[in-house]
Design an enzyme around this catalytic site. Structure first.
Site, mmCIF file in Angstrom:
data_model
loop_
_atom_site.group_PDB
_atom_site.id
_atom_site.type_symbol
_atom_site.label_atom_id
_atom_site.label_comp_id
_atom_site.label_asym_id
_atom_site.label_seq_id
_atom_site.Cartn_x
_atom_site.Cartn_y
_atom_site.Cartn_z
ATOM 1 N N THR A 1 5.079 -2.538 1.937
ATOM 2 C CA THR A 1 4.517 -1.233 2.334
ATOM 3 C C THR A 1 5.400 -0.488 3.320
ATOM 4 O O THR A 1 5.506 0.736 3.262
ATOM 5 C CB THR A 1 3.135 -1.457 3.011
ATOM 6 O OG1 THR A 1 2.294 -2.101 2.073
ATOM 7 C CG2 THR A 1 2.489 -0.171 3.439
ATOM 8 N N SER B 1 5.494 -7.309 -2.467
ATOM 9 C CA SER B 1 5.596 -8.769 -2.335
ATOM 10 C C SER B 1 4.630 -9.526 -3.249
ATOM 11 O O SER B 1 4.690 -10.757 -3.331
ATOM 12 C CB SER B 1 5.420 -9.200 -0.884
ATOM 13 O OG SER B 1 4.074 -9.216 -0.512
ATOM 14 N N SER B 2 3.759 -8.819 -3.948
ATOM 15 C CA SER B 2 2.934 -9.495 -4.952
ATOM 16 C C SER B 2 3.803 -9.985 -6.105
ATOM 17 O O SER B 2 3.387 -10.843 -6.883
ATOM 18 C CB SER B 2 1.867 -8.541 -5.484
ATOM 19 O OG SER B 2 1.126 -8.050 -4.404
ATOM 20 N N ASP C 1 1.472 -9.107 1.794
ATOM 21 C CA ASP C 1 0.621 -9.892 0.888
ATOM 22 C C ASP C 1 1.063 -11.349 0.733
ATOM 23 O O ASP C 1 0.230 -12.247 0.735
ATOM 24 C CB ASP C 1 0.564 -9.230 -0.496
ATOM 25 C CG ASP C 1 -0.269 -7.955 -0.497
ATOM 26 O OD1 ASP C 1 -0.973 -7.707 0.501
ATOM 27 O OD2 ASP C 1 -0.213 -7.215 -1.484
ATOM 28 N N THR D 1 -1.514 -17.126 7.964
ATOM 29 C CA THR D 1 -2.258 -16.732 6.773
ATOM 30 C C THR D 1 -2.589 -15.254 6.917
ATOM 31 O O THR D 1 -2.934 -14.810 8.022
ATOM 32 C CB THR D 1 -3.602 -17.509 6.718
ATOM 33 O OG1 THR D 1 -3.301 -18.894 6.673
ATOM 34 C CG2 THR D 1 -4.426 -17.147 5.504
ATOM 35 N N THR E 1 -7.796 -28.345 3.458
ATOM 36 C CA THR E 1 -9.144 -27.799 3.639
ATOM 37 C C THR E 1 -9.232 -26.318 3.267
ATOM 38 O O THR E 1 -8.283 -25.561 3.464
ATOM 39 C CB THR E 1 -9.659 -28.001 5.086
ATOM 40 O OG1 THR E 1 -10.900 -27.306 5.216
ATOM 41 C CG2 THR E 1 -8.698 -27.476 6.136
ATOM 42 N N GLN E 2 -10.392 -25.922 2.767
ATOM 43 C CA GLN E 2 -10.659 -24.507 2.466
ATOM 44 C C GLN E 2 -10.881 -23.710 3.742
ATOM 45 O O GLN E 2 -10.834 -22.491 3.733
ATOM 46 C CB GLN E 2 -11.941 -24.370 1.627
ATOM 47 C CG GLN E 2 -11.845 -24.933 0.262
ATOM 48 C CD GLN E 2 -13.147 -24.788 -0.525
ATOM 49 O OE1 GLN E 2 -14.070 -24.114 -0.104
ATOM 50 N NE2 GLN E 2 -13.192 -25.424 -1.678
HETATM 51 N N1 ASP Z 1 1.304 -4.877 -1.376
HETATM 52 C C1 ASP Z 1 2.157 -4.821 -0.215
HETATM 53 C C2 ASP Z 1 3.169 -5.944 -0.292
HETATM 54 O O1 ASP Z 1 2.814 -7.066 -0.041
HETATM 55 C C3 ASP Z 1 1.350 -4.916 1.025
HETATM 56 C C4 ASP Z 1 2.142 -4.832 2.321
HETATM 57 O O2 ASP Z 1 3.340 -4.732 2.375
HETATM 58 O O3 ASP Z 1 1.487 -4.902 3.372
HETATM 59 O O4 ASP Z 1 4.298 -5.723 -0.641
#
Ligand code: ASP
Length: 343
Positions: free
Chosen positions: A16, A61-62, A93, A168, A279-280
Site C-alpha cells: 500500500t 504482498s498477497s 498483509d 502477526t 496454538t490458535q
Molecule cells: N494489500 C496490501 C499489501 O499487503 C496491504 C498493505 O500493504 O498494507 O500489499
C-alpha cells in the site's frame, strides 16, 4: 574527527505504501518507486546515506511467495558488505510471513533488516507511511562504536519495532496493525527512540552470513474446529506430495480425542511426516500433556511449536524441509529456537 554516516539500502517490494487508486475501478494498485520517493523529501534530512532498489514489478504482498523471499535475500546478500542496514518496504498483509522467512534464510545476520509498510498510501493526506518509513530508517541507522545495534530481522509499524518472526497482522483498519504477543517490542519511538537492548538478539560477529535459499513448500496448515470432517482431513493428510503439517490446535495445544482423529494423526506421523502443534490463540504457548486432550499428542510424537506464531511456524517448516534434515533430528531442531522465534 570526521564521522561516517551509515549506509542504508531501501528495498521496495510493493504494498500500500507505494500504491495509487486506479482511476477506473477505484482499487489500490502498485505504483513505481520513484514516485514514492518524491513524496518524502524528508529522507534527504536523515543522518545516513540512502540507496534504493526496487522490484521490477512491485507487488501487493498477497502475491508474496518463496521466490520473492529468495529475491529479497539475494538483494541483501549481494549488498551485505557495502551497507550497514537494510529497510524492506513491503505490504502489510504478508509482512510477518516474509519477515519470518528472511530471519531463517539469513543465518548469522549481524546487521539490521527491518520491514515496514503502511495502511494508507504515501500520497494520502493522513498517511502513516512517512512516520513508518522515516523511523525505520533511523532504527536501521542506530550504531554503537561504528557497529549496528540491531542485528536481526525486525518489523517496524506505528511507533514500535518488533522481532519480525514474533509478529502477526491483527488489524486491517487501525494504524496499529501488528502485535507481538509472546515477545516484548525491541524498540519504541516516542520523543526519543528507545531501544530495549536486553531483548535484542546477540549474534556472534565472527560468523559469516550464510543465506539459505531452499524451501519445502508442500505443506498444509490445518486449523481445528468443532465438527471438523474426517473425510476432508483424511484427503488432506493422505495427499501424496505432502511433506509436513502445521496443526492449529485449541488453547495450550489441545485437540479432540476422538479415535478416528488420533488414528489419522498417528498414521501420518508413522509415514514420517512432521506435524507441528501450534496454538490458535494469538498469545500463549502449546504445552502438550497439560490437559488430557493433548497427552496423547505428546505420546504420539507431535512437534511442539511452543509459543511460535503460525506465520513463523510455516516459514520454519518450509526452511527446515529445504535443509534436508533427517527425520530423527527434525523434532529436536524444530523445537529449538533458531532466530529467537520461540521461547
Ligand atoms: N494489500 C496490501 C499489501 O499487503 C496491504 C498493505 O500493504 O498494507 O500489499
Amino acid at each position: 574527527m570526521p564521522t561516517t554516516q551509515p549506509n542504508i539500502l531501501l528495498i521496495y517490494t510493493g504494498g500500500t505504501i507505494g500504491m495509487i487508486k486506479d482511476p477506473n475501478s477505484g482499487a489500490l494498485k502498485s505504483f513505481d518507486f520513484n514516485n514514492l520517493l518524491k513524496k518524502i523529501p524528508e529522507l534527504k534530512l536523515l543522518d545516513c546515506n540512502i540507496k534504493t532498489v526496487s522490484f521490477e514489478n512491485p507487488i501487493d504482498s498477497s502475491n508474496m511467495n518463496p521466490k520473492y523471499w529468495i529475491k529479497m535475500a539475494e538483494i541483501i546478500e549481494a549488498n551485505y558488505n557495502e551497507f550497514d542496514g537494510f529497510v524492506v518496504l513491503h505490504g502489510s498483509d504478508t509482512m510477518s510471513y516474509s519477515a519470518s522467512a528472511l530471519s531463517f534464510m539469513l543465518e548469522n545476520l549481524t546487521k539490521p533488516v527491518i520491514f515496514t509498510g503502511s495502511q494508507l498510501p504515501i500520497g494520502d493526506l493522513r498517511t502513516d507511511a512517512k512516520e513508518n518509513l522515516i523511523t525505520t530508517i533511523q532504527m536501521a541507522s542506530q550504531q554503537l562504536n561504528g557497529k549496528p545495534i540491531i542485528r536481526e530481522v525486525g518489523l517496524y509499524f506505528e511507533y514500535k519495532l518488533y522481532r519480525g518472526n514474533r509478529t502477526t497482522k491483527i488489524n486491517a483498519e487501525h494504524f496499529e496493525a501488528f502485535e507481538s504477543l509472546n515477545y516484548p517490542c525491541l524498540a519504541e519511538s516516542g520523543v526519543h527512540l528507545k531501544i530495549y537492548k536486553e531483548y535484542l538478539l546477540k549474534p556472534n560477529p565472527r560468523k559469516k552470513l550464510k543465506v539459505h535459499k531452499n524451501f519445502g513448500t508442500n505443506i498444509a496448515l490445518i486449523k481445528l474446529f468443532p465438527g471438523i470432517s474426517k473425510s476432508v482431513l483424511e484427503s488432506v493428510l493422505n495427499t501424496k506430495s505432502l511433506e509436513g503439517v502445521i496443526l492449529e490446535t485449541y488453547g495450550a495445544g489441545n485437540t479432540t480425542t476422538e479415535k478416528w482423529f488420533l488414528d489419522l494423526i498417528k498414521q501420518t506421523l508413522v509415514r514420517g511426516l512432521p506435524i507441528i502443534n501450534v496454538t490458535q490463540c494469538s498469545g500463549g504457548s502449546v504445552m502438550m500433556g497439560q490437559y488430557e486432550t493433548s497427552s496423547q499428542l505428546l505420546t504420539l510424537g507431535l512437534i511442539s511449536g511452543k509459543d511460535i506464531t503460525t506465520e513463523a511456524a510455516i516459514a520454519k517448516l518450509m526452511y527446515l524441509l529445504g535443509e534436508n534434515i533427517s527425520a530423527k533430528t527434525f523434532k529436536t531442531i524444530f523445537e529449538t529456537p533458531l532466530r529467537g522465534e520461540m521461547s
